[in-house]
Design an enzyme around this catalytic site. Structure first.
Site, PDB file in Angstrom:
ATOM      1  N   GLU A  26       0.612  -1.145  -0.089  1.00 10.78           N
ATOM      2  CA  GLU A  26      -0.041   0.063   0.067  1.00 10.78           C
ATOM      3  C   GLU A  26       0.869   1.388  -0.038  1.00 10.78           C
ATOM      4  O   GLU A  26       0.853   2.229   0.942  1.00 10.78           O
ATOM      5  CB  GLU A  26      -0.902  -0.090   1.117  1.00 10.78           C
ATOM      6  CG  GLU A  26      -1.866  -1.166   1.257  1.00 10.78           C
ATOM      7  CD  GLU A  26      -3.045  -1.012   2.227  1.00 10.78           C
ATOM      8  OE1 GLU A  26      -2.950  -0.030   2.961  1.00 10.78           O
ATOM      9  OE2 GLU A  26      -3.875  -1.804   2.303  1.00 10.78           O
ATOM     10  N   GLU A  28      -5.601  -8.467   0.887  1.00  8.55           N
ATOM     11  CA  GLU A  28      -6.309  -8.286   2.073  1.00  8.55           C
ATOM     12  C   GLU A  28      -7.792  -8.124   1.865  1.00  8.55           C
ATOM     13  O   GLU A  28      -8.144  -7.127   0.875  1.00  8.55           O
ATOM     14  CB  GLU A  28      -5.644  -7.025   2.929  1.00  8.55           C
ATOM     15  CG  GLU A  28      -4.357  -6.961   3.476  1.00  8.55           C
ATOM     16  CD  GLU A  28      -3.878  -5.804   4.099  1.00  8.55           C
ATOM     17  OE1 GLU A  28      -4.354  -4.863   4.639  1.00  8.55           O
ATOM     18  OE2 GLU A  28      -2.478  -5.840   4.084  1.00  8.55           O
TER      19      GLU A  28
HETATM   20  C1  BGC Z   1      -3.171  -2.436   6.229  1.00  7.51           C
HETATM   21  C2  BGC Z   1      -3.142  -3.005   7.412  1.00  7.51           C
HETATM   22  C3  BGC Z   1      -4.396  -2.641   8.179  1.00  7.51           C
HETATM   23  C4  BGC Z   1      -5.693  -2.616   7.401  1.00  7.51           C
HETATM   24  C5  BGC Z   1      -6.939  -2.286   8.167  1.00  7.51           C
HETATM   25  C6  BGC Z   1      -4.631  -2.036   5.421  1.00  7.51           C
HETATM   26  O1  BGC Z   1      -4.427  -0.641   4.887  1.00  7.51           O
HETATM   27  O2  BGC Z   1      -2.375  -2.965   4.967  1.00  7.51           O
HETATM   28  O3  BGC Z   1      -1.996  -3.092   7.904  1.00  7.51           O
HETATM   29  O4  BGC Z   1      -4.153  -3.232   9.393  1.00  7.51           O
HETATM   30  O5  BGC Z   1      -5.701  -2.182   6.061  1.00  7.51           O
HETATM   31  O6  BGC Z   1      -6.789  -0.896   8.456  1.00  7.51           O
END
Ligand code: BGC
Length: 462
Positions: free
Chosen positions: A176, A360
């Site tokens: 990111e 993610e």
């Molecule tokens: C990040 C994580 C974070 C998650 C939730 C993402 O932007 O990679 O490290 O915990 O979002 O906010």
């Protein structure tokens, strides 16, 4: 022949491609704890969190989920849940305490043992080189503002590739870049906490140069796959007005195209000049030759969408409109699964047929305490995951090449400046005892994995 209503509404048959990888993700600073153990150097997050006022309740990563000491148990837990893959990040300053030069063998050994243990349990490691925890020693030399960081990052990458590429087959350069810059250099909510319209484009550009340099280094020594992870958030106009539509274009360019365009097309979106004004530099053409390296995949982190309207906010002049009928998570993000399908289709349409991973996806909700019988009932999270995995299935059906899905996150963990206040895990962590308890969502997800997605058609468990 007429169809019966039952046939019309028959549950869809969920077919995921063969080899589609199901897993969960974490990041070093958010789970490891023991940040200075065994010769590690401090990172910008250790410093930031120890500066009064920077994190909620003064929370730090000093202990976190104590994964640095409990990694073996955590791998056992992953196997029990049935995970096929685990995405984690390496702490740069554990391996190179000064950021460059001297390698700390004990730090490297930690990751080497973790990878061995994962493989011994049949779990494929996906390794991210940089998930926001820059060595403090490099921040002292300008951090992401120093153009030399491209070489520092490639040097670090090479150390990792040489140590693990025989066993790790999927690498990620950066997690990111948008958040690193927006949070760390423009708005200051994340380490290193700068607030400068002039610094932000420089940090972004150096991140992309570092990404390119690391991919180049990988091609010289690595044999498998490497990609970039971006967070994408589709933007929808709040109205048909010209102002709102222009705001959508700015917001979209700023968040979604700022990093993918240079990495895959070799140029920045024109809107960035309009957004940053006199803070937007002229970049040397040769930089784009470094940035645009052939990639094996793109990782997409998806959480929410944004309904955008024109406003005076700095410097984007675009803001979010809350949806009165929307469902929002504990981080204030709207649950909008269709946005994931739209995003995946947009990536394919703009950048062509590159393999994609969802690296993610997940949600923070208030969870009830662990019940006596050891259950954590988190139906909202299960529902969130189910809808988003279904949205991915829709994208696959429409022709997107999606290779895997990683839940954020395996464990409740340190949510950066928000400390331990937000729980994203499918596994509950008791921060006093460090006891792990799989939530209902983890059991549900384990079943999705075991059936290769077919159980998505089943009604949600009560
Ligand atoms: C990040 C994580 C974070 C998650 C939730 C993402 O932007 O990679 O490290 O915990 O979002 O906010």
């Amino acid at each position: 022949m007429s169809q019966s209503p039952a046939q019309d509404y028959a549950a869809p048959d969920y077919m995921f491609p063969e080899g589609f990888l199901w897993g969960a993700a974490t990041a070093a600073h958010q789970i490891e704890g023991s940040p200075l153990a065994d010769g590690a150097g401090p990172s910008i997050w250790t410093r930031f969190a120890h500066t009064p006022g920077m994190t909620l309740n003064g929370d730090t990563g000093d202990v976190a989920c104590d994964h640095y000491r409990r990694w073996k148990d955590d791998v056992r837990l992953m196997r029990e849940l049935g995970l096929q893959a685990y995405r984690f990040s390496v702490s740069w300053s554990r391996v190179l305490p000064d950021g460059t030069g001297r390698v700390n063998q004990q730090g490297l050994d930690f990751y080497s043992r973790l990878v061995d243990e994962l493989l011994a349990n049949g779990i494929e490691p996906l390794v991210t080189l940089y998930h926001w925890d820059l060595p403090a020693a490099l921040d002292d030399r300008g951090g992401w503002l120093n153009p030399d960081i491209a070489h520092w990052f490639a040097e670090y990458g090479e150390v990792m590739f040489r140590a693990l590429d025989g066993r790790v087959k999927k690498w990620v350069t950066l997690n990111e870049p948008w958040v690193i810059t927006d949070g760390g250099y423009l708005h200051g909510a994340l380490a290193p906490g700068h607030r400068s319209r002039f610094e932000a484009p420089i940090a972004s550009h150096n991140l992309m140069r570092a990404h390119g340099a690391a991919v180049k280094a990988y091609r010289a020594v690595g044999k498998h796959e490497i990609g970039l992870v971006v967070n994408l958030e589709p933007k929808y106009a709040a109205s048909e007005s010209t102002e709102d539509k222009a705001a959508v274009e700015r917001a979209h360019a700023y968040m979604n195209r700022q990093y993918l365009d240079p990495a895959l097309l070799g140029s920045y979106p024109d809107e960035l000049r309009e957004i940053f004004g006199d803070a937007w530099p002229e970049w040397p053409a040769e930089d784009f030759a470094l940035i645009k390296q052939p990639l094996d995949f793109i990782g997409i982190n998806y959480y929410t969408r944004n309904v955008t309207r024109a406003d005076g906010s700095y410097p984007l002049r675009a803001g979010a409109v809350k949806q009165p009928l929307g469902t929002y998570t504990e981080t204030g993000w709207e649950v909008f699964p269709q946005g994931l399908t739209d995003t995946l289709q947009w990536v394919k349409q703009r950048y062509g047929d590159l393999p994609l991973y969802i690296t993610e996806n997940g949600a923070a909700f208030f969870d009830p305490p662990v019940a006596e019988e050891g259950r954590v009932r988190d139906p909202l999270r299960t529902n969130y995951l189910r809808k988003h995995i279904t949205a991915i299935h829709d994208a696959i059906k429409s022709g997107c090449d999606i290779r895997g899905y990683m839940v954020w996150s395996l464990l409740d963990n340190l949510e950066w400046s928000l400390g331990y206040s937000k729980r994203f895990g499918i596994v509950h962590v008791n921060y006093d005892s460090q006891e792990r308890t799989p939530k209902d969502s983890a059991r549900w997800y384990g079943n999705v994995i075991a059936t290769h997605g077919r159980s998505l058609a089943d009604p949600l468990p009560g």
